[in-house]
Every structure is written in structure tokens, then in C-alpha cells.
Design a protein around this motif. Structure first.
Motif, PDB file in Angstrom:
ATOM      1  N   CYS A   1      -9.268   5.277  -1.227  1.00 18.38           N
ATOM      2  CA  CYS A   1      -8.331   4.209  -1.597  1.00 18.38           C
ATOM      3  C   CYS A   1      -8.674   3.692  -2.988  1.00 18.38           C
ATOM      4  O   CYS A   1      -9.824   3.761  -3.414  1.00 18.38           O
ATOM      5  CB  CYS A   1      -8.424   3.042  -0.620  1.00 18.38           C
TER       6      CYS A   1
ATOM      7  N   THR B   1      -6.986   0.605  -6.097  1.00 19.81           N
ATOM      8  CA  THR B   1      -6.028  -0.448  -6.403  1.00 19.81           C
ATOM      9  C   THR B   1      -5.689  -0.421  -7.882  1.00 19.81           C
ATOM     10  O   THR B   1      -6.580  -0.347  -8.727  1.00 19.81           O
ATOM     11  CB  THR B   1      -6.605  -1.833  -6.038  1.00 19.81           C
TER      12      THR B   1
ATOM     13  N   PHE C   1      -3.497   4.956  -1.149  1.00 14.13           N
ATOM     14  CA  PHE C   1      -4.304   5.554  -0.078  1.00 14.13           C
ATOM     15  C   PHE C   1      -3.985   7.044   0.017  1.00 14.13           C
ATOM     16  O   PHE C   1      -2.838   7.415   0.260  1.00 14.13           O
ATOM     17  CB  PHE C   1      -4.021   4.844   1.241  1.00 14.13           C
TER      18      PHE C   1
ATOM     19  N   TYR D   1      -3.891   9.763   2.084  1.00 15.72           N
ATOM     20  CA  TYR D   1      -3.925  10.094   3.513  1.00 15.72           C
ATOM     21  C   TYR D   1      -3.934  11.606   3.729  1.00 15.72           C
ATOM     22  O   TYR D   1      -4.582  12.103   4.636  1.00 15.72           O
ATOM     23  CB  TYR D   1      -2.721   9.460   4.202  1.00 15.72           C
TER      24      TYR D   1
ATOM     25  N   MET E   1       0.859  -1.167   0.000  1.00 16.78           N
ATOM     26  CA  MET E   1       0.000   0.000   0.000  1.00 16.78           C
ATOM     27  C   MET E   1       0.901   1.224   0.000  1.00 16.78           C
ATOM     28  O   MET E   1       1.759   1.378   0.876  1.00 16.78           O
ATOM     29  CB  MET E   1      -0.918   0.055   1.205  1.00 16.78           C
TER      30      MET E   1
ATOM     31  N   ASP F   1      -1.867  -0.994  -3.973  1.00 17.24           N
ATOM     32  CA  ASP F   1      -2.939  -0.227  -3.359  1.00 17.24           C
ATOM     33  C   ASP F   1      -2.465   1.195  -3.109  1.00 17.24           C
ATOM     34  O   ASP F   1      -1.306   1.420  -2.740  1.00 17.24           O
ATOM     35  CB  ASP F   1      -3.376  -0.874  -2.043  1.00 17.24           C
TER      36      ASP F   1
END
Length: 124
Positions: A105, A107, A74, A76, A44, A72
Motif C-alpha cells: 500500500c 498514499t 493498494f 491487490y 482507496m 490511497d
């Protein structure tokens, strides 16, 4: 508790402890531009920036990853994340190639040489 897939034989399968013991390595990035590297396969990538971030999927000739590789992503930080392919790389996704908001998120999955699918919480 045990789990096994029907038609895969009769065995003890996986225990709940086996399933929950799996972890995913994290790669935190704070820059506004990031190009994926071979080490991101199966990880990730946490994108932690207050300003917009561009994630570039590199060409096969630069970073060779097997078909089926997943990465993945993310978001943040507050900076919106945009995904693009390097020269000759196609990234497909709907409705766009940008994450929707902070904490979204998605992928990336390599579906062919220099072809990737992006699926997740995308901006419409």
C-alpha cells in the motif's frame, strides 16, 4: 473511552465508536492503466491486475484537487503498480515510484499544484 487533543479545549472529544465508525470508499480497478479522477480523493484505489499497472496522476488543469488531498493505493493483484505524473506533474517518493509487491500500500498526497508525494511500501 474518550479522546481529545491537549490544548483544544475541554470537551468530551471523540468516542471509540466515533473513531471506528469512519469508513473509506473503495474504487477497484482491473485495467493495466488508470488515471486518477476527482472521485478518488480520500478513497482507496484497489489495483487488481495480474499484469503490471500504471497509475497516472493527472495535471491540475484536467482534475482540480485541493492541496492536502490524499489517495490511497493498494496492489491487490500480482501485477506490480507503477505511479507516474501526467505531463507537468511531479510525483516524488523514495526509494522509487512503484509498489514493492502484491498487497503493498502507498498514499499519494497533493503538496502543491501539480506536485504530489508518494509514501508507503515502495520497491527499492
Amino acid at each position: 473511552m474518550s479522546i481529545w487533543v491537549s490544548g483544544e479545549g475541554s470537551g468530551p472529544g471523540l468516542s471509540a465508536a466515533d473513531i471506528y465508525a469512519a469508513t473509506q470508499s473503495l474504487n477497484t480497478q482491473t485495467d493495466t492503466d488508470y488515471t486518477l479522477v476527482a472521485g478518488d480523493a480520500g478513497r482507496m484505489v484497489i489495483l487488481d491486475s495480474a499484469t503490471p499497472v500504471t497509475v497516472t496522476v493527472p495535471a491540475e488543469v484536467d482534475v482540480s484537487l485541493p492541496t492536502g488531498t490524499r489517495v490511497d493505493l493498494f496492489q491487490y493483484g500480482a501485477g506490480q503498480v507503477f505511479i507516474t505524473g501526467d505531463s507537468g506533474v511531479t510525483v516524488v517518493g523514495t526509494p522509487s515510484l512503484q509498489l514493492r509487491a502484491q498487497f503493498s500500500c502507498a498514499t499519494l498526497v497533493k503538496i502543491d499544484s501539480d506536485s504530489w508525494l508518494l509514501a508507503g511500501d515502495m520497491e527499492s
